[in-house]
Design a protein around this motif. Structure first.
Motif, PDB file in Angstrom:
ATOM      1  N   ASN A   7      -2.399 -22.543   5.780  1.00  0.00           N
ATOM      2  CA  ASN A   7      -3.774 -22.620   6.264  1.00  0.00           C
ATOM      3  C   ASN A   7      -4.190 -21.390   7.064  1.00  0.00           C
ATOM      4  N   ALA A   8      -3.382 -20.355   7.049  1.00  0.00           N
ATOM      5  CA  ALA A   8      -3.736 -19.105   7.733  1.00  0.00           C
ATOM      6  C   ALA A   8      -4.891 -18.433   6.996  1.00  0.00           C
ATOM      7  N   ASP A   9      -5.574 -17.572   7.689  1.00  0.00           N
ATOM      8  CA  ASP A   9      -6.672 -16.813   7.097  1.00  0.00           C
ATOM      9  C   ASP A   9      -6.136 -15.990   5.919  1.00  0.00           C
ATOM     10  N   PRO A  10      -6.625 -16.205   4.707  1.00  0.00           N
ATOM     11  CA  PRO A  10      -6.135 -15.464   3.542  1.00  0.00           C
ATOM     12  C   PRO A  10      -6.306 -13.950   3.669  1.00  0.00           C
ATOM     13  N   GLN A  11      -7.215 -13.504   4.510  1.00  0.00           N
ATOM     14  CA  GLN A  11      -7.386 -12.058   4.706  1.00  0.00           C
ATOM     15  C   GLN A  11      -6.161 -11.422   5.348  1.00  0.00           C
ATOM     16  N   LEU A  12      -5.337 -12.214   6.014  1.00  0.00           N
ATOM     17  CA  LEU A  12      -4.145 -11.678   6.666  1.00  0.00           C
ATOM     18  C   LEU A  12      -3.124 -11.155   5.668  1.00  0.00           C
ATOM     19  N   TRP A  13      -3.070 -11.746   4.473  1.00  0.00           N
ATOM     20  CA  TRP A  13      -2.077 -11.269   3.505  1.00  0.00           C
ATOM     21  C   TRP A  13      -2.658 -10.333   2.458  1.00  0.00           C
ATOM     22  N   VAL A  14      -3.923 -10.003   2.576  1.00  0.00           N
ATOM     23  CA  VAL A  14      -4.519  -8.992   1.694  1.00  0.00           C
ATOM     24  C   VAL A  14      -3.969  -7.631   2.097  1.00  0.00           C
ATOM     25  N   SER A  15      -3.539  -6.852   1.114  1.00  0.00           N
ATOM     26  CA  SER A  15      -2.995  -5.522   1.392  1.00  0.00           C
ATOM     27  C   SER A  15      -4.110  -4.496   1.513  1.00  0.00           C
ATOM     28  N   LYS A  16      -3.875  -3.560   2.418  1.00  0.00           N
ATOM     29  CA  LYS A  16      -4.832  -2.481   2.643  1.00  0.00           C
ATOM     30  C   LYS A  16      -4.050  -1.179   2.739  1.00  0.00           C
ATOM     31  N   THR A  17      -4.603  -0.118   2.169  1.00  0.00           N
ATOM     32  CA  THR A  17      -3.955   1.190   2.205  1.00  0.00           C
ATOM     33  C   THR A  17      -4.647   2.073   3.231  1.00  0.00           C
ATOM     34  N   HIS A  18      -3.844   2.685   4.083  1.00  0.00           N
ATOM     35  CA  HIS A  18      -4.336   3.672   5.049  1.00  0.00           C
ATOM     36  C   HIS A  18      -3.731   5.013   4.670  1.00  0.00           C
ATOM     37  N   SER A  19      -4.545   6.034   4.628  1.00  0.00           N
ATOM     38  CA  SER A  19      -4.050   7.393   4.407  1.00  0.00           C
ATOM     39  C   SER A  19      -4.040   8.116   5.742  1.00  0.00           C
ATOM     40  N   LEU A  20      -2.970   8.849   5.992  1.00  0.00           N
ATOM     41  CA  LEU A  20      -2.879   9.621   7.222  1.00  0.00           C
ATOM     42  C   LEU A  20      -2.103  10.898   6.970  1.00  0.00           C
ATOM     43  N   ARG A  21      -2.233  11.813   7.889  1.00  0.00           N
ATOM     44  CA  ARG A  21      -1.582  13.118   7.774  1.00  0.00           C
ATOM     45  C   ARG A  21      -0.468  13.187   8.803  1.00  0.00           C
ATOM     46  N   ILE A  22       0.738  13.420   8.321  1.00  0.00           N
ATOM     47  CA  ILE A  22       1.893  13.609   9.197  1.00  0.00           C
ATOM     48  C   ILE A  22       2.455  14.991   8.906  1.00  0.00           C
ATOM     49  N   ASP A  23       2.457  15.846   9.919  1.00  0.00           N
ATOM     50  CA  ASP A  23       2.941  17.223   9.773  1.00  0.00           C
ATOM     51  C   ASP A  23       2.273  17.944   8.616  1.00  0.00           C
ATOM     52  N   GLY A  24       0.985  17.744   8.454  1.00  0.00           N
ATOM     53  CA  GLY A  24       0.224  18.426   7.417  1.00  0.00           C
ATOM     54  C   GLY A  24       0.301  17.804   6.038  1.00  0.00           C
ATOM     55  N   MET A  25       1.122  16.794   5.893  1.00  0.00           N
ATOM     56  CA  MET A  25       1.269  16.129   4.601  1.00  0.00           C
ATOM     57  C   MET A  25       0.496  14.813   4.625  1.00  0.00           C
ATOM     58  N   VAL A  26      -0.321  14.583   3.605  1.00  0.00           N
ATOM     59  CA  VAL A  26      -1.062  13.332   3.516  1.00  0.00           C
ATOM     60  C   VAL A  26      -0.147  12.282   2.897  1.00  0.00           C
ATOM     61  N   THR A  27      -0.095  11.139   3.542  1.00  0.00           N
ATOM     62  CA  THR A  27       0.705  10.032   3.026  1.00  0.00           C
ATOM     63  C   THR A  27      -0.139   8.766   3.075  1.00  0.00           C
ATOM     64  N   SER A  28       0.154   7.856   2.213  1.00  0.00           N
ATOM     65  CA  SER A  28      -0.543   6.580   2.178  1.00  0.00           C
ATOM     66  C   SER A  28       0.440   5.463   2.473  1.00  0.00           C
ATOM     67  N   VAL A  29      -0.014   4.522   3.276  1.00  0.00           N
ATOM     68  CA  VAL A  29       0.816   3.376   3.635  1.00  0.00           C
ATOM     69  C   VAL A  29       0.037   2.125   3.262  1.00  0.00           C
ATOM     70  N   ARG A  30       0.675   1.252   2.500  1.00  0.00           N
ATOM     71  CA  ARG A  30       0.035   0.013   2.066  1.00  0.00           C
ATOM     72  C   ARG A  30       0.797  -1.174   2.641  1.00  0.00           C
ATOM     73  N   MET A  31       0.070  -1.984   3.407  1.00  0.00           N
ATOM     74  CA  MET A  31       0.657  -3.183   4.014  1.00  0.00           C
ATOM     75  C   MET A  31      -0.396  -4.277   4.086  1.00  0.00           C
ATOM     76  N   GLU A  32       0.064  -5.469   4.367  1.00  0.00           N
ATOM     77  CA  GLU A  32      -0.831  -6.598   4.557  1.00  0.00           C
ATOM     78  C   GLU A  32      -1.605  -6.420   5.862  1.00  0.00           C
ATOM     79  N   ASN A  33      -2.813  -6.957   5.883  1.00  0.00           N
ATOM     80  CA  ASN A  33      -3.682  -6.835   7.063  1.00  0.00           C
ATOM     81  C   ASN A  33      -3.022  -7.363   8.334  1.00  0.00           C
TER      82      ASN A  33
END
Length: 127
Positions: A7-33
């Motif tokens: 009965n938890a909010d279904p949005q909690l298990w929806v995956s979302k991708t964040h892109s970020l730059r670490i040491d000049g390299m762009v990386t994407s991380v995908r995890m559940e909300n």
């Protein structure tokens, strides 16, 4: 028991991708909300935004000699560890208290939180 989870909010298990730059390299991380929410709270406690905190975690873990072959799993464990430390009382639930202000040596002081839960505690639940 399962009703607490299904009965938890279904949005909690929806995956979302964040892109970020670490040491000049762009990386994407995908995890559940749910993980993103916990990590955002953790970052905010120390006055950082999410990319800043993730970059800091990356650098500090590399400096400690960790192999971050699966960085996303590392971040999930960080989120779970934060919640575990709150439940144990080692990290105050008051989010106004910065993590950086805590005595990490006292918190870690020879305690190994990765030890398995004793089977007698697991078997006490009813299904």
């Amino acid at each position: 028991m399962c009703k607490l989870f299904i009965n938890a909010d279904p949005q909690l298990w929806v995956s979302k991708t964040h892109s970020l730059r670490i040491d000049g390299m762009v990386t994407s991380v995908r995890m559940e909300n749910a993980f993103w929410h916990v990590l955002a709270e953790l970052a905010e406690r120390d006055g950082m935004n999410l990319p800043q905190m993730i970059t800091r975690l990356y650098h500090e873990s590399i400096d400690a000699g960790h192999d971050l072959g699966n960085f996303t799993s590392f971040l999930r464990v960080c989120a779970l560890r934060y919640l575990e430390l709150q439940l144990s009382g080692d990290v105050p639930r008051d989010t106004r208290v910065p993590i950086a202000s805590l005595d990490t040596d006292r918190i870690l002081g020879g305690r190994h939180r990765s030890e398995p839960v004793p089977p007698d505690l697991v078997n006490k639940s009813t299904h």
